[in-house]
Design a protein around this motif. Structure first.
Motif, short mmCIF file in Angstrom:
data_model
loop_
_atom_site.label_atom_id
_atom_site.label_comp_id
_atom_site.label_asym_id
_atom_site.label_seq_id
_atom_site.Cartn_x
_atom_site.Cartn_y
_atom_site.Cartn_z
N ASP A 131 2.65 -7.97 -42.94
CA ASP A 131 2.17 -7.05 -42.44
C ASP A 131 0.61 -6.78 -42.81
O ASP A 131 -0.16 -5.93 -42.40
CB ASP A 131 2.81 -5.71 -42.52
CG ASP A 131 4.14 -5.83 -41.83
OD1 ASP A 131 4.11 -6.08 -40.59
OD2 ASP A 131 5.20 -5.29 -42.66
N GLY A 132 0.07 -7.77 -43.66
CA GLY A 132 -1.25 -7.76 -44.31
C GLY A 132 -2.07 -8.16 -42.93
O GLY A 132 -2.00 -8.71 -42.13
N CYS A 133 -3.45 -7.77 -43.30
CA CYS A 133 -4.38 -8.00 -42.25
C CYS A 133 -4.65 -9.61 -41.87
O CYS A 133 -4.93 -9.96 -40.49
CB CYS A 133 -5.91 -7.34 -42.50
SG CYS A 133 -6.54 -7.88 -43.99
N SER A 134 -4.39 -10.26 -42.69
CA SER A 134 -4.52 -11.83 -42.49
C SER A 134 -3.17 -12.35 -42.84
O SER A 134 -2.74 -13.53 -42.85
CB SER A 134 -5.34 -12.54 -43.43
OG SER A 134 -6.74 -11.78 -43.51
N ARG A 135 -2.06 -11.57 -42.18
CA ARG A 135 -0.75 -11.83 -42.24
C ARG A 135 -0.10 -12.53 -43.50
O ARG A 135 0.62 -13.15 -43.76
CB ARG A 135 -0.30 -12.87 -41.12
CG ARG A 135 -0.70 -12.31 -39.70
CD ARG A 135 -0.37 -13.49 -38.80
NE ARG A 135 0.96 -13.69 -38.53
CZ ARG A 135 1.22 -14.69 -37.55
NH1 ARG A 135 0.29 -15.58 -37.36
NH2 ARG A 135 2.49 -14.98 -37.69
N GLY A 136 -0.84 -11.93 -44.67
CA GLY A 136 -0.29 -11.95 -46.01
C GLY A 136 -0.75 -13.59 -46.42
O GLY A 136 -0.41 -13.86 -47.38
N LYS A 137 -1.54 -14.28 -45.81
CA LYS A 137 -1.83 -15.72 -46.06
C LYS A 137 -3.31 -15.86 -46.53
O LYS A 137 -3.70 -16.89 -47.00
CB LYS A 137 -1.50 -16.69 -44.92
CG LYS A 137 -0.20 -16.82 -44.63
CD LYS A 137 0.07 -17.88 -43.62
CE LYS A 137 -0.21 -17.42 -42.34
NZ LYS A 137 0.04 -18.53 -41.46
#
Ligand code: TPP
Length: 380
Positions: free
Chosen positions: A144-150
């Protein structure tokens, strides 16, 4: 020999054509008298501006205060979570520099204008209105991070906010900022690109090439040098023959200015002017003097500076400055500002819980969001 002469002739013709296109004849003469060069740089000192002259209401001030506090509390909590090994990799904190991000965000049309920065990106993301949830989840490496955790700490992105990162190679993103500004001009959409980078990046050739191109092409860009005095463990005076970074603007025929980055009003005052100029395709260079309270990253004990220096700088704290301003002008009360702090702390605590609960991205997604071309089969 003949072909060499032909090539030389052709090159001269190109030179002449270029200079004629600019409406100027080629000037190769050396003047007989010394050359006198004069340049004026505007300054935006701290404590020089009022909220009235910036057209800010009491509500605006409370929102600005809340936003700076959100960045501060978010990062304090992130540091704690790093200590608990909830966050891996790097973590570069922005604490102390919040007036720069907030002042800048309040000076542009968010979602229309573009922003790009280096790896100290949490503050700018939150200033642009990205949520504590998506930012904390990114730090935790969750989906759910802004860069999908990547991406993690150094690679916050958000297309809707036209926030183009979060970049880890010192100075490497500055040409990208120029490219984004070029796109704004090409599309004639009226947008500008704020391109942030640190004092350390001024030692990178690519930054100077970028400034040259931006000035040559008259691009809608503001180069914002966040001079926090140290690039990793190196003080600016140990690394640069000329530490007055605003002066580099003159090399590229752009206006330059020097701004106190510990005062959000000074940052806004300057940014508004130079963003307006950028909209008219006049690029500029702003040196914003600020200070980071924490080490370069979490692993840096910051032994290259004295405690006294740090304590002296903390007296200029941008959040305390705004708080004092509001109290002195009867625009708020201690109780009201404390309540904002409580509210912010709750928001940040909730973001930690959100990040904890969010899953890690699935292994199969490892090749998603990776740029691939058919002729680069190893990425497909
Ligand atoms: C091309 C390159 N060289 C070196 C590094 C290692 N490095 C990471 S951050 C940093 C210091 C940069 O300082 P500055 O640009 O002033 O940013 P600040 O940390 O002060 O925000 C260095 C040398 C890197 N990431 N990229």
């Amino acid at each position: 020999m003949a072909s060499k002469t032909r090539k030389k002739q052709q090159a001269t013709q190109v030179d002449q054509a270029a200079s004629q296109a600019n409406g100027q004849a080629v000037q190769l003469q050396v003047p007989s008298k010394p050359i006198h060069f004069e340049q004026t740089f505007e300054t935006y000192p701290a404590g020089a501006y009022t909220h009235e002259e910036l057209g800010l209401s009491r509500e605006d001030l409370l929102a600005i205060y809340r936003n700076m506090l959100l960045q501060r509390r978010f990062e304090e909590r992130a540091a704690q979570m790093y200590g608990k090994q909830k966050i891996a990799g790097f973590l570069h904190l922005y604490i102390g520099e919040e007036a720069v991000s907030t002042g800048a965000a309040w000076s542009i049309k968010i979602g229309h204008d573009s922003v790009i920065t280096a790896y100290r990106d949490h503050g700018i993301a939150l200033a642009l209105g990205m949520t504590a949830n998506e930012c904390m989840a990114e730090l935790f490496g969750k989906i759910d991070g802004c860069s999908r955790g990547k991406g993690g700490s150094m690679h916050f992105f958000k297309a809707e906010k036209k926030f183009f990162g979060g970049h880890g190679i010192v100075g490497g993103h500055v040409p990208l900022g120029v490219g984004i500004a070029f796109a704004h001009k090409y599309k004639e959409d009226g947008g500008v690109c704020l391109t942030f980078f640190g004092d350390g990046a001024m030692g990178q050739g690519t930054v100077h090439e970028s400034m040259n191109l931006a000035a040559l092409y008259k691009l809608p860009i503001v180069f914002i040098i966040e001079n926090n005095q140290y690039a990793m463990g190196t003080a600016v005076w140990r690394a640069f023959a000329n530490t007055e970074f605003y002066r580099y603007a003159a090399n590229y025929n752009m206006p330059g200015a020097l701004v106190d980055g510990m005062d959000v009003f000074s940052v806004m005052k300057a940014l508004r002017k130079y963003v307006a100029l950028a909209r008219e395709y006049q690029p500029s260079v702003l040196e914003v003097r600020t200070y980071r309270y924490r080490g370069h990253s979490m692993s840096d004990p910051a032994k290259y500076r004295t405690k006294e220096e740090l304590e002296a700088k903390k007296k200029e704290d941008p959040i305390i400055r705004l708080k004092s301003y509001m109290l002195q002008h009867g625009l708020s009360t201690n109780e009201e500002l404390d309540a904002i702090d409580d509210d912010v702390k709750k928001e940040v605590q909730a973001s930690v819980e959100f990040a904890e609960k969010s899953p890690y991205p699935p292994l199969e997604s490892i090749y998603e969001d990776v740029y691939a071309q058919p002729d680069y089969p190893f990425l497909a």
